[in-house]
Design a protein around this motif. Structure first.
Motif, PDB file in Angstrom:
ATOM      1  N   ASN B  56       0.794  -1.235   0.000  1.00 15.08           N
ATOM      2  CA  ASN B  56       0.000   0.000   0.000  1.00 15.08           C
ATOM      3  C   ASN B  56       0.826   1.286   0.000  1.00 15.08           C
ATOM      4  N   THR B  57       2.147   1.169   0.195  1.00 10.49           N
ATOM      5  CA  THR B  57       2.960   2.393   0.125  1.00 10.49           C
ATOM      6  C   THR B  57       3.506   2.608  -1.285  1.00 10.49           C
ATOM      7  N   ALA B  58       3.205   1.688  -2.193  1.00 11.51           N
ATOM      8  CA  ALA B  58       3.732   1.814  -3.560  1.00 11.51           C
ATOM      9  C   ALA B  58       2.666   2.386  -4.495  1.00 11.51           C
ATOM     10  N   ASN B  59       3.060   2.671  -5.724  1.00 12.91           N
ATOM     11  CA  ASN B  59       2.123   3.208  -6.706  1.00 12.91           C
ATOM     12  C   ASN B  59       1.301   2.077  -7.328  1.00 12.91           C
ATOM     13  N   ILE B  60       0.499   1.463  -6.472  1.00 13.77           N
ATOM     14  CA  ILE B  60      -0.317   0.322  -6.908  1.00 13.77           C
ATOM     15  C   ILE B  60      -1.573   0.232  -6.056  1.00 13.77           C
ATOM     16  N   GLN B  61      -2.657  -0.196  -6.666  1.00 11.79           N
ATOM     17  CA  GLN B  61      -3.877  -0.471  -5.900  1.00 11.79           C
ATOM     18  C   GLN B  61      -4.281  -1.928  -6.123  1.00 11.79           C
ATOM     19  N   PHE B  62      -4.959  -2.467  -5.142  1.00 13.17           N
ATOM     20  CA  PHE B  62      -5.347  -3.872  -5.204  1.00 13.17           C
ATOM     21  C   PHE B  62      -6.856  -3.992  -5.375  1.00 13.17           C
ATOM     22  N   LYS B  63      -7.274  -4.910  -6.247  1.00 15.14           N
ATOM     23  CA  LYS B  63      -8.701  -5.121  -6.487  1.00 15.14           C
ATOM     24  C   LYS B  63      -9.001  -6.615  -6.537  1.00 15.14           C
ATOM     25  N   THR B  64     -10.229  -6.959  -6.224  1.00 19.29           N
ATOM     26  CA  THR B  64     -10.688  -8.348  -6.371  1.00 19.29           C
ATOM     27  C   THR B  64     -11.824  -8.368  -7.377  1.00 19.29           C
ATOM     28  N   VAL B  65     -11.727  -9.271  -8.342  1.00 23.32           N
ATOM     29  CA  VAL B  65     -12.750  -9.329  -9.403  1.00 23.32           C
ATOM     30  C   VAL B  65     -13.203 -10.774  -9.574  1.00 23.32           C
ATOM     31  N   SER B  66     -14.523 -10.953  -9.608  1.00 21.20           N
ATOM     32  CA  SER B  66     -15.077 -12.294  -9.807  1.00 21.20           C
ATOM     33  C   SER B  66     -15.318 -12.521 -11.305  1.00 21.20           C
ATOM     34  N   ARG B  67     -14.835 -13.673 -11.793  1.00 23.27           N
ATOM     35  CA  ARG B  67     -15.039 -14.011 -13.214  1.00 23.27           C
ATOM     36  C   ARG B  67     -15.419 -15.485 -13.312  1.00 23.27           C
ATOM     37  N   GLN B  68     -16.511 -15.729 -13.951  1.00 19.67           N
ATOM     38  CA  GLN B  68     -16.994 -17.113 -14.031  1.00 19.67           C
ATOM     39  C   GLN B  68     -16.260 -17.927 -15.092  1.00 19.67           C
ATOM     40  N   GLU B  69     -15.711 -17.242 -16.104  1.00 22.09           N
ATOM     41  CA  GLU B  69     -15.139 -17.974 -17.248  1.00 22.09           C
ATOM     42  C   GLU B  69     -13.715 -18.493 -16.997  1.00 22.09           C
ATOM     43  N   ILE B  70     -13.082 -18.131 -15.868  1.00 23.47           N
ATOM     44  CA  ILE B  70     -11.692 -18.567 -15.656  1.00 23.47           C
ATOM     45  C   ILE B  70     -11.650 -19.942 -15.000  1.00 23.47           C
ATOM     46  N   ALA B  71     -10.578 -20.685 -15.300  1.00 22.53           N
ATOM     47  CA  ALA B  71     -10.441 -22.043 -14.771  1.00 22.53           C
ATOM     48  C   ALA B  71      -9.959 -22.017 -13.320  1.00 22.53           C
ATOM     49  N   GLU B  72      -8.994 -21.153 -13.045  1.00 22.15           N
ATOM     50  CA  GLU B  72      -8.503 -21.050 -11.668  1.00 22.15           C
ATOM     51  C   GLU B  72      -8.120 -19.598 -11.340  1.00 22.15           C
ATOM     52  N   SER B  73      -8.053 -19.326 -10.053  1.00 19.89           N
ATOM     53  CA  SER B  73      -7.776 -17.956  -9.601  1.00 19.89           C
ATOM     54  C   SER B  73      -6.351 -17.553  -9.970  1.00 19.89           C
ATOM     55  N   TYR B  74      -6.174 -16.267 -10.215  1.00 26.25           N
ATOM     56  CA  TYR B  74      -4.829 -15.751 -10.472  1.00 26.25           C
ATOM     57  C   TYR B  74      -4.787 -14.245 -10.195  1.00 26.25           C
ATOM     58  N   TYR B  75      -3.555 -13.720 -10.156  1.00 26.89           N
ATOM     59  CA  TYR B  75      -3.357 -12.276  -9.980  1.00 26.89           C
ATOM     60  C   TYR B  75      -2.870 -11.691 -11.321  1.00 26.89           C
ATOM     61  N   GLY B  76      -3.450 -10.588 -11.708  1.00 25.29           N
ATOM     62  CA  GLY B  76      -3.012  -9.913 -12.939  1.00 25.29           C
ATOM     63  C   GLY B  76      -2.499  -8.517 -12.614  1.00 25.29           C
ATOM     64  N   LEU B  77      -1.346  -8.192 -13.165  1.00 24.25           N
ATOM     65  CA  LEU B  77      -0.771  -6.857 -12.919  1.00 24.25           C
ATOM     66  C   LEU B  77      -0.994  -5.982 -14.152  1.00 24.25           C
ATOM     67  N   TYR B  78      -1.577  -4.806 -13.937  1.00 23.52           N
ATOM     68  CA  TYR B  78      -1.893  -3.889 -15.037  1.00 23.52           C
ATOM     69  C   TYR B  78      -1.268  -2.522 -14.764  1.00 23.52           C
ATOM     70  N   TYR B  79      -0.936  -1.844 -15.872  1.00 23.31           N
ATOM     71  CA  TYR B  79      -0.426  -0.465 -15.780  1.00 23.31           C
ATOM     72  C   TYR B  79      -1.131   0.349 -16.849  1.00 23.31           C
ATOM     73  N   GLU B  80      -1.895   1.345 -16.417  1.00 23.22           N
ATOM     74  CA  GLU B  80      -2.593   2.214 -17.369  1.00 23.22           C
ATOM     75  C   GLU B  80      -3.391   1.405 -18.388  1.00 23.22           C
ATOM     76  N   GLY B  81      -4.064   0.367 -17.923  1.00 22.12           N
ATOM     77  CA  GLY B  81      -4.886  -0.462 -18.803  1.00 22.12           C
ATOM     78  C   GLY B  81      -4.116  -1.502 -19.596  1.00 22.12           C
ATOM     79  N   ARG B  82      -2.797  -1.511 -19.461  1.00 18.17           N
ATOM     80  CA  ARG B  82      -1.980  -2.510 -20.181  1.00 18.17           C
ATOM     81  C   ARG B  82      -1.707  -3.686 -19.262  1.00 18.17           C
ATOM     82  N   PHE B  83      -1.882  -4.907 -19.790  1.00 17.18           N
ATOM     83  CA  PHE B  83      -1.595  -6.094 -19.002  1.00 17.18           C
ATOM     84  C   PHE B  83      -0.090  -6.314 -18.954  1.00 17.18           C
TER      85      PHE B  83
END
Lengths: 74, 255
Positions: B56-83
């Motif tokens: 939380n002290t870095a230039n990053i925010q954390f979010k949780t998103v529910s998606r039914q179409e994924i096979a297993e949970s994962y973390y995705g890192l994005y910058y300005e909309g870029r994966f």
């Protein structure tokens, strides 16, 4: 966004970074004032004015001497 | 009135790009998203809470998103909309927002250095040495050599793999290019799009230095190039830019 293939044939044809293009063209630096060359007529005008002055002076002196001569003759 | 205006304009133009960006340009934010299918267990919730607190002290925010179409949970890192990256477990995120080399780079920037030039190596000695020799000779011949720090990093480094990955995401295609790369890092950890391979030339390195030492025009302020690297926020009270003294001592270098 990930891409699967490169959009250029070789590394040489890869586009340069924008900042480097700008630096090469010099647009990110403050541009010095553009000096526009204008035709300089001052020397010509100076010659004409000097010429006219000399002609006028010679004419006046001639008139003065002529009058003086006429006065002496009469 | 005109004198006041002229004074203000002259003040605005004396700040150089490197110093202006460090003092004024806030780093753009990353987003770390936890994608999951169905409900999230308490242990995962706790784990994510710890994760969010850790970054939380870095230039990053954390979010949780529910998606039914994924096979297993994962973390995705994005910058300005870029994966940028995908992480399957929380362990893979260890050291995401900080690392020893990032600490060193940030310390140099905070000490008033003009920039840090990071040379990202391929581990192909022949290729790496060629670019590195060019870099060192260009820096040595620069009047700003004492205020430029050069650091080296292997793109295959284990300790700095997050940092290397962030750098290789500065442009979409960098991961596919097996060439040494030179990143100019300035401001609050902003990395310019790199010079790479044969582009690491004396002329281009000098143009990079010219960019950092340029007077900060509105054109630069409005359209800053580069990508902000993920790093903990520690940008309060930097040292005075060392560049200013060099230019004060030799004003011709400022043009």
């Amino acid at each position: 966004m990930q891409i699967d293939t490169l959009s250029y044939d070789s590394l040489d044809s890869r586009p340069l970074p924008e900042w480097l293009i700008d630096q090469k063209s010099g647009i990110t630096t403050i541009q010095p004032e553009e000096i526009v060359m204008r035709e300089d007529h001052s020397l010509t005008i100076s010659f004409i004015v000097t010429g006219l002055f000399i002609i006028l002076l010679v004419a006046l002196i001639t008139l003065y001497i002529n009058r003086k001569h006429k006065n002496q003759e009469s | 009135m005109f004198i006041l205006l002229a004074a203000l304009i002259s003040l605005a133009c004396t700040t150089r790009v490197s110093e202006w960006v460090l003092l004024n340009a806030l780093p753009n934010q990353y987003t770390l998203v936890y994608f999951h299918k169905g409900s999230v267990s308490e242990s995962v919730k706790n784990q994510n809470q710890k994760l969010a607190e850790g970054i939380n002290t870095a230039n990053i925010q954390f979010k949780t998103v529910s998606r039914q179409e994924i096979a297993e949970s994962y973390y995705g890192l994005y910058y300005e909309g870029r994966f940028f990256s995908k992480f399957m477990t929380v362990d893979e995120l260890k050291g995401l927002s900080s690392s020893p080399l990032r600490e060193k780079v940030a310390a140099e920037l905070m000490a008033g250095k003009l920039c840090v030039m990071l040379y990202l190596k391929t581990d192909n000695k022949e290729k790496d040495d060629r670019g590195l020799n060019t870099l060192h000779s260009a820096i040595e011949s620069s009047p700003f050599n004492k205020i430029i720090t050069v650091v080296e990093l292997s793109r295959n480094s284990r300790e700095e793999h997050h940092f290397a990955s962030l750098l290789l995401n500065v442009e979409d295609d960098l991961k596919d290019i097996q060439e040494p790369m030179l990143f100019g890092i300035f401001g609050r950890f902003k990395a310019l799009e790199p010079l790479l391979g044969g582009g690491i030339s004396g002329e281009n390195i000098n143009l990079m230095i010219d960019y950092f030492t340029a007077e900060c025009s509105c054109l630069i302020k409005d359209d800053l190039p580069g990508t902000d690297i993920l790093f903990r926020d520690q940008w309060e009270h930097p040292q005075t830019a060392l560049l200013n003294k060099i230019i004060d001592d030799n004003p011709m270098l400022g043009y």
